[in-house]
Design an enzyme around this catalytic site. Structure first.
Site: not given
Lengths: 203, 334
Positions: B193, B201, B206, B210, B236, B257
């Protein structure tokens, strides 16, 4: 409108004039997808649109375009399968002409939902015949003239064909047979083609 | 009325007339094309083998087959099979009419037969026509089917793909989990998450959001193997499903990583976007494989990681108290 008919016009145009010309016709005709599927059905208006577009793009009357389609169906290597199927109609050109009455039935035997106009051959005195085509398929008569010319060559016969116009939904073609064995004709072996496949052209 | 033998030549180009000893008196023109050097004068049963009805090996037995369908084959050459039908001639001999039956397709090719070799009433030529017409039509249908199948696969592919990032979507993940569950195969699941995504955002728009998501997707594809499934399952939220058992060390490595690379700021329109990621990991040993449970466990681990601070990962372990969380220095990931 059976896809076989539209697919034939597409393949003929591509093989004769190239894919770009077909794309131009397809976009002139307002087709969303320029590729027809031989085994699907389309709105009858599509045929009229394609014919109008072909006339514009090729700058050639539809009669001549459709005659070329008929000749192509018999004489182009891509249509060998169809030529063979037509040759099954008779051992010589006269027998072939008489087999034309069965043409719509034979077409239906091959593709059950494929309906061609009714075809009726009338024998006149000497070596003249009249072919009556009745049913709604615009331009069918001109395709038949091209196809018959090519079939006469195929059998090695010398014959004259004339499209005498249409009355309502009936088209008339007159046929004058000059000589049945005028030239050598092309080879036809009954057992040569069971694996022949047409490239999306009609059966 | 008796039909003169001469008429048989016209009506039945594949007939034989036998004398009372079972020798061939005359044979139709088409039979002469079958590569048998001499027919007339030879014993019929020496040229043709009757294999049904059984045990027909003399003229007397042959005459008894009257009214039955004969199944024969040539004894020589291509051993072409034939159908036959016998009528006694009243003087001890018989006439037999033959046809190729279904073997006609091979026969016309093998013996180069033409329309003239069949009686006009014979349907052989029509049958050949039909075979060719049908195979051409079948061919056209098969091509159409192939194209439709291709289109269907494309559509399925699209339906399993998240259009923004090109990763798999939730449907695809559900599909994979169900499959693994059914196979009772061990697998590991990472629930990832993004942290601070909402801020990107809200403050940068947006398009920037994106862009960040696409960047995260690239990193995930980069860090996972071909057989792993990387999916975007929510705004997300991401999931990685790894089939086969994966060691805890490898999972920890991978999580570190991922977090390190995702935490590196990216430039969008000359401005820095900063996010990081929290990861919850659960594993199935193949015995308890209910996908919903594994997903839930990864979720519990994810929230534990979030609670412990951002940019961390945690393994699920039975009992909430045992959840461990390993701190991860986001900036020093590389």
């Amino acid at each position: 409108m059976h896809g076989l008919i539209l697919r034939t016009l597409q393949i003929f145009t591509q093989d004769t004039y190239g894919y770009d010309t077909w794309s131009a016709i397809a976009s002139e005709a307002g087709l969303e997808n320029p590729d027809f599927e031989a085994m699907l059905h389309y709105d009858p208006a599509v045929l009229e649109a394609v014919l109008r577009a072909a006339e514009t793009i090729l700058n050639k009357p539809n009669e001549a375009f459709l005659e070329d389609v008929g000749t192509y169906l018999v004489s182009h290597p891509n249509c060998e399968g169809l030529r063979r199927l037509l040759r099954f109609g008779g051992v010589d050109f006269i027998e072939f002409l008489h087999s034309l009455d069965d043409l719509p039935d034979r077409a239906r035997l091959a593709v059950a939902d494929f309906t061609l106009p009714d075809v009726e051959l009338r024998d006149h005195a000497g070596d003249s015949f009249e072919l009556r085509l009745s049913g709604h398929l615009p331009g069918f008569g001109h395709v038949m003239v091209g196809l018959l010319r090519a079939m006469a060559d195929d059998y090695g016969a010398l014959a004259l064909f004339e499209h005498c116009g249409a009355q309502g939904e009936v088209e008339l073609i007159t046929i004058t047979l000059v000589e049945t064995a005028y030239a050598e004709g092309r080879d036809f072996k009954l057992g040569a083609g069971t694996r022949v496949a047409t490239t999306g052209s009609p059966v | 009325m008796t039909i003169p033998l001469a008429a048989l030549h016209v009506f039945c180009p594949m007939h034989v007339a036998l004398d009372r000893f079972g020798h061939i008196k005359q044979a139709g023109a088409t039979l002469h094309k079958l590569g048998v050097p001499q027919l007339e004068g030879r014993r019929f049963l020496d040229v043709f083998e009757v294999y049904r009805p059984r045990a027909v090996d003399c003229m007397t037995q042959l005459l008894r087959t009257e009214g039955r369908k004969l199944h024969l084959r040539l004894r020589s050459g291509k051993r072409t099979s034939l159908k036959g039908h016998l009528v006694p001639d009243g003087t001890g001999g018989a006439a037999i009419n033959l046809s190729f039956g279904i073997a006609v397709i091979d026969a016309v090719r093998d013996y180069a037969l033409t329309s003239a070799d069949f009686a006009p009433t014979d349907l052989a030529v029509e049958m050949l026509y039909l075979v060719e017409a049908k195979s051409a039509a079948m061919d056209a249908s098969r091509r159409l089917n192939t194209r439709l199948q291709g289109a269907m696969l494309d559509a399925e592919e699209r339906a399993f793909t998240d259009t923004l990032t090109g990763l798999r979507n939730r449907r695809a993940m559900d599909h994979v989990l169900t499959r693994l569950g059914r196979a009772e195969a061990p697998f590991a699941l990472m629930h990832l998450d993004l942290d601070f995504f909402k801020q990107v955002n809200d403050t940068m728009g947006h398009a920037a959001g994106d862009y960040v998501l696409q960047n995260v997707a690239r990193i995930m594809l980069d860090e996972t193997r071909k057989d792993d499934t990387a999916a975007r399952v929510g705004g997300d939220e991401f999931v990685i499903v790894m089939s086969n058992s994966v060691s805890c060390e490898r999972l920890s490595d991978l999580a570190q990583r991922l977090i390190a690379r995702i935490s590196k700021p990216v430039l969008f329109d000359g401005r820095e976007c900063r996010v990081s990621a929290s990861v919850g990991i659960s594993q199935s040993d193949g015995t308890h494989t209910d996908p919903a449970t594994i997903l839930e466990e990864a979720d519990i681990a994810l929230y534990a990681a979030k609670r412990a601070g951002r940019a961390r990962f945690a393994f699920y372990q039975a009992g909430p108290a045992e959840i461990t969380s390993m701190p991860q220095n986001a900036a020093a990931g590389e």
